[in-house]
Design an enzyme around this catalytic site. Structure first.
Site, PDB file in Angstrom:
ATOM      1  N   CYS A  54       0.704  -1.305  -0.078  1.00  0.00           N
ATOM      2  CA  CYS A  54       0.198  -0.267  -0.035  1.00  0.00           C
ATOM      3  C   CYS A  54       1.009   1.196   0.120  1.00  0.00           C
ATOM      4  O   CYS A  54       1.739   1.484   0.690  1.00  0.00           O
ATOM      5  CB  CYS A  54      -0.929  -0.112   1.286  1.00  0.00           C
ATOM      6  SG  CYS A  54      -2.033   1.401   1.201  1.00  0.00           S
ATOM      7  N   CYS A  58       0.389   4.989   6.797  1.00  0.00           N
ATOM      8  CA  CYS A  58      -0.449   4.526   8.212  1.00  0.00           C
ATOM      9  C   CYS A  58       0.626   3.831   9.391  1.00  0.00           C
ATOM     10  O   CYS A  58       1.077   2.813   8.925  1.00  0.00           O
ATOM     11  CB  CYS A  58      -1.585   3.709   8.079  1.00  0.00           C
ATOM     12  SG  CYS A  58      -2.635   4.488   6.742  1.00  0.00           S
ATOM     13  N   CYS A  61       0.527   0.260  10.347  1.00  0.00           N
ATOM     14  CA  CYS A  61      -0.107  -0.629   9.207  1.00  0.00           C
ATOM     15  C   CYS A  61       0.942  -1.522   8.771  1.00  0.00           C
ATOM     16  O   CYS A  61       1.832  -0.910   8.073  1.00  0.00           O
ATOM     17  CB  CYS A  61      -0.892  -0.114   8.076  1.00  0.00           C
ATOM     18  SG  CYS A  61      -1.863  -1.396   7.144  1.00  0.00           S
ATOM     19  N   CYS A  98     -16.451  -9.347   5.667  1.00  0.00           N
ATOM     20  CA  CYS A  98     -15.849  -8.035   5.443  1.00  0.00           C
ATOM     21  C   CYS A  98     -14.527  -8.336   4.539  1.00  0.00           C
ATOM     22  O   CYS A  98     -13.623  -8.984   4.959  1.00  0.00           O
ATOM     23  CB  CYS A  98     -15.368  -7.604   6.871  1.00  0.00           C
ATOM     24  SG  CYS A  98     -16.785  -7.148   7.823  1.00  0.00           S
ATOM     25  N   CYS A 129     -19.462  -6.222   3.761  1.00  0.00           N
ATOM     26  CA  CYS A 129     -19.000  -4.947   4.217  1.00  0.00           C
ATOM     27  C   CYS A 129     -17.416  -5.033   3.393  1.00  0.00           C
ATOM     28  O   CYS A 129     -16.723  -6.166   3.175  1.00  0.00           O
ATOM     29  CB  CYS A 129     -18.459  -5.038   5.603  1.00  0.00           C
ATOM     30  SG  CYS A 129     -17.432  -3.740   6.181  1.00  0.00           S
ATOM     31  N   CYS A 189     -19.378   1.954   8.886  1.00  0.00           N
ATOM     32  CA  CYS A 189     -18.579   1.321   9.903  1.00  0.00           C
ATOM     33  C   CYS A 189     -17.366   2.105  10.022  1.00  0.00           C
ATOM     34  O   CYS A 189     -16.548   2.256   9.220  1.00  0.00           O
ATOM     35  CB  CYS A 189     -18.294  -0.291   9.477  1.00  0.00           C
ATOM     36  SG  CYS A 189     -17.263  -0.768  10.428  1.00  0.00           S
ATOM     37  N   ARG A 261     -17.838  -2.691  17.870  1.00  0.00           N
ATOM     38  CA  ARG A 261     -16.905  -4.131  17.724  1.00  0.00           C
ATOM     39  C   ARG A 261     -15.669  -3.919  18.570  1.00  0.00           C
ATOM     40  O   ARG A 261     -14.946  -2.932  18.359  1.00  0.00           O
ATOM     41  CB  ARG A 261     -16.675  -4.142  16.213  1.00  0.00           C
ATOM     42  CG  ARG A 261     -16.005  -5.411  16.023  1.00  0.00           C
ATOM     43  CD  ARG A 261     -15.721  -5.813  14.591  1.00  0.00           C
ATOM     44  NE  ARG A 261     -17.053  -5.798  13.873  1.00  0.00           N
ATOM     45  CZ  ARG A 261     -17.268  -5.257  13.013  1.00  0.00           C
ATOM     46  NH1 ARG A 261     -16.542  -4.427  12.244  1.00  0.00           N
ATOM     47  NH2 ARG A 261     -18.426  -5.472  12.231  1.00  0.00           N
TER      48      ARG A 261
HETATM   49  N1  SAM Z   1      -6.714   0.321   2.969  1.00  0.00           N
HETATM   50  C1  SAM Z   1      -7.985   0.807   3.410  1.00  0.00           C
HETATM   51  C2  SAM Z   1      -8.039   1.916   4.433  1.00  0.00           C
HETATM   52  O1  SAM Z   1      -6.879   1.960   5.198  1.00  0.00           O
HETATM   53  O2  SAM Z   1      -9.063   2.605   4.684  1.00  0.00           O
HETATM   54  C3  SAM Z   1      -8.780  -0.278   4.109  1.00  0.00           C
HETATM   55  C4  SAM Z   1      -7.843  -1.193   5.019  1.00  0.00           C
HETATM   56  S1  SAM Z   1      -7.173  -0.728   6.641  1.00  0.00           S
HETATM   57  C5  SAM Z   1      -5.992  -2.107   6.981  1.00  0.00           C
HETATM   58  C6  SAM Z   1      -8.482  -1.035   7.672  1.00  0.00           C
HETATM   59  C7  SAM Z   1      -8.275  -0.421   9.162  1.00  0.00           C
HETATM   60  O3  SAM Z   1      -7.686  -1.328   9.719  1.00  0.00           O
HETATM   61  C8  SAM Z   1      -7.465   0.911   9.249  1.00  0.00           C
HETATM   62  O4  SAM Z   1      -8.064   2.062   9.369  1.00  0.00           O
HETATM   63  C9  SAM Z   1      -6.795   0.777  10.760  1.00  0.00           C
HETATM   64  O5  SAM Z   1      -7.730   1.432  11.660  1.00  0.00           O
HETATM   65  C10 SAM Z   1      -7.180  -0.768  11.075  1.00  0.00           C
HETATM   66  N2  SAM Z   1      -5.612  -1.420  11.156  1.00  0.00           N
HETATM   67  C11 SAM Z   1      -4.892  -1.539  10.384  1.00  0.00           C
HETATM   68  N3  SAM Z   1      -3.548  -2.070  10.887  1.00  0.00           N
HETATM   69  C12 SAM Z   1      -3.869  -2.228  12.222  1.00  0.00           C
HETATM   70  C13 SAM Z   1      -3.115  -2.512  13.335  1.00  0.00           C
HETATM   71  N4  SAM Z   1      -1.948  -2.935  13.435  1.00  0.00           N
HETATM   72  N5  SAM Z   1      -3.752  -2.643  14.664  1.00  0.00           N
HETATM   73  C14 SAM Z   1      -5.227  -2.384  14.641  1.00  0.00           C
HETATM   74  N6  SAM Z   1      -5.862  -1.808  13.582  1.00  0.00           N
HETATM   75  C15 SAM Z   1      -5.242  -1.802  12.446  1.00  0.00           C
HETATM   76 FE1  SF4 Z   2      -2.759   1.258   3.477  1.00  0.00          FE
HETATM   77 FE2  SF4 Z   2      -2.770   0.275   5.706  1.00  0.00          FE
HETATM   78 FE3  SF4 Z   2      -3.271   2.607   5.643  1.00  0.00          FE
HETATM   79 FE4  SF4 Z   2      -5.083   1.140   4.571  1.00  0.00          FE
HETATM   80  S1  SF4 Z   2      -4.341   1.205   6.779  1.00  0.00           S
HETATM   81  S2  SF4 Z   2      -4.357   2.949   3.708  1.00  0.00           S
HETATM   82  S3  SF4 Z   2      -3.926  -0.759   4.084  1.00  0.00           S
HETATM   83  S4  SF4 Z   2      -1.268   1.513   4.972  1.00  0.00           S
END
Ligand code: SAM
Ligand code: SF4
Ligand code: DTB
Length: 315
Positions: A54, A58, A61, A98, A129, A189, A261
């Site tokens: 990606c 973030c 992530c 989901c 979802c 959500c 949740r």
């Molecule tokens: N890429 C898209 C986005 O960011 O909107 C969808 C997938 S993203 C992985 C969805 C959510 O997963 C993130 O907004 C975050 O809140 C949660 N998430 C991702 N990594 C995480 C982690 N290590 N611990 C807890 N929540 C996490």
């Molecule tokens: Fe990409 Fe992870 Fe951020 Fe979703 S949460 S936009 S998968 S870096």
């Protein structure tokens, strides 16, 4: 039903967090049973339909391309393969499926496949979802037409702390996507993550923002950060479990009719902490041994936990 308020001030939310723990839990449990059967838990199963690589940054992530987390970038899964996973989730007892994609936003071509997945999953009698990143209004409408029930897009944290966590898109971008989803008539959500080194004031800011949206999200995932080696947040300090429980309770009180949740982080959480989260008003979990890329408790363990607590899956 409790009265739904959309004007929660930070002072009011701060006052809830400051309540003595027994008082906070009692209020949350009261609101919970006014709106739901407290013995029922909504069960969703997650599948990563497009993993890794990606372009966003973030800090939590494991799927961000710029961190070395060992997650391999993969292509979007084939529709048939996704439908096979959905059938397995249904057989396992999930009521919602989901699908998550590691995209900044979907390309229109990708959306063709995702729409086919939504149609197929829905035809099995499961709720659908997806979480695909930022959406334009027209993209949200296409998903609605395909029959999508929920779109997950989290605010993640407070507006103030947000830029410490993500620099590649703004808080306003997120609010815009939520607006497009809402306008298309899809259930929202939306929640966030606790344990990213944020302070109490940021948890207050996150809940106050969620509870002041023009319409509360129907589903509010509260994630405990899963610390993944290679991400900037792998070294952030551990969160006090009771602060996580307090966040769930305040979400329950401020968004009385929403399903809250107990989301990521259960693998590292004791059963006692999870039980406290249910008492605090959590009434949904992710079910199945994997979240998107990280482990989640196995089905047997979760069924044993629910049965031990005298709880059962929501129909
Ligand atoms: N890429 C898209 C986005 O960011 O909107 C969808 C997938 S993203 C992985 C969805 C959510 O997963 C993130 O907004 C975050 O809140 C949660 N998430 C991702 N990594 C995480 C982690 N290590 N611990 C807890 N929540 C996490
Ligand atoms: Fe990409 Fe992870 Fe951020 Fe979703 S949460 S936009 S998968 S870096
Ligand atoms: C949400 O709030 N939590 C889920 C879901 N929405 C998509 C994701 C949790 C991901 C945890 C880290 C991983 O497994 O990669």
């Amino acid at each position: 039903m409790s009265l739904l308020r959309h004007d929660w001030s930070r002072d009011e939310v701060r006052a809830l967090f400051a309540l003595p723990f027994p008082e906070l839990m009692f209020q949350a449990a009261q609101v919970h049973r006014q709106n739901f059967d407290p013995t029922e838990v909504q069960i969703s199963t997650l599948l990563s339909i497009k993993t890794g690589g990606c372009p966003e940054d973030c800090a939590y992530c494991p799927q961000a391309a710029q961190y070395n987390t060992g997650v391999k970038a993969e292509k979007l899964m084939a529709v048939e393969a996704v439908l096979a996973e959905a059938a397995a989730a249904k057989a396992g007892g999930a009521s919602r499926f989901c699908m998550g994609a590691a995209w900044r936003s979907p390309k229109d071509r990708d959306l063709d496949s995702v729409c086919a997945m939504v149609e197929g999953v829905k035809a099995m009698g499961l709720e659908t979802c997806v979480t695909l990143g930022m959406l334009e209004a027209a993209q949200a409408q296409r998903l609605k037409q395909a029959g999508l029930d929920y779109y997950n897009h989290n605010l993640d944290t407070s507006p103030e702390y947000y830029s410490e966590i993500i620099t590649t898109r703004t808080y306003q971008d997120r609010l815009d996507t939520l607006d497009h989803v809402r306008s298309a008539g899809i259930n929202v959500c939306c929640g966030g993550i606790v344990g990213m080194g944020e302070g109490l004031e940021d948890r207050i800011g996150m809940i106050a923002t969620l509870a002041s949206l023009p319409q509360h999200p129907e589903s509010v995932p509260i994630n405990m950060l899963v610390q993944v080696e290679g991400t900037p947040l792998a070294v952030s300090g551990k969160l006090d479990a009771l602060d996580f429980v307090r966040t769930i309770a305040v979400a329950r009180i401020t968004m009385p009719a929403s399903v809250v949740r107990l989301s990521a982080g259960r693998e590292e959480m004791s059963e006692e902490t999870q039980a406290l989260c249910f008492l605090a008003g959590a009434n949904s979990i992710f079910y199945g041994p994997k979240l998107l890329t990280t482990p989640n408790p196995g089905r047997d363990r979760d069924m044993a936990l629910l049965s031990n607590l005298g709880m059962r899956p929501m129909e």
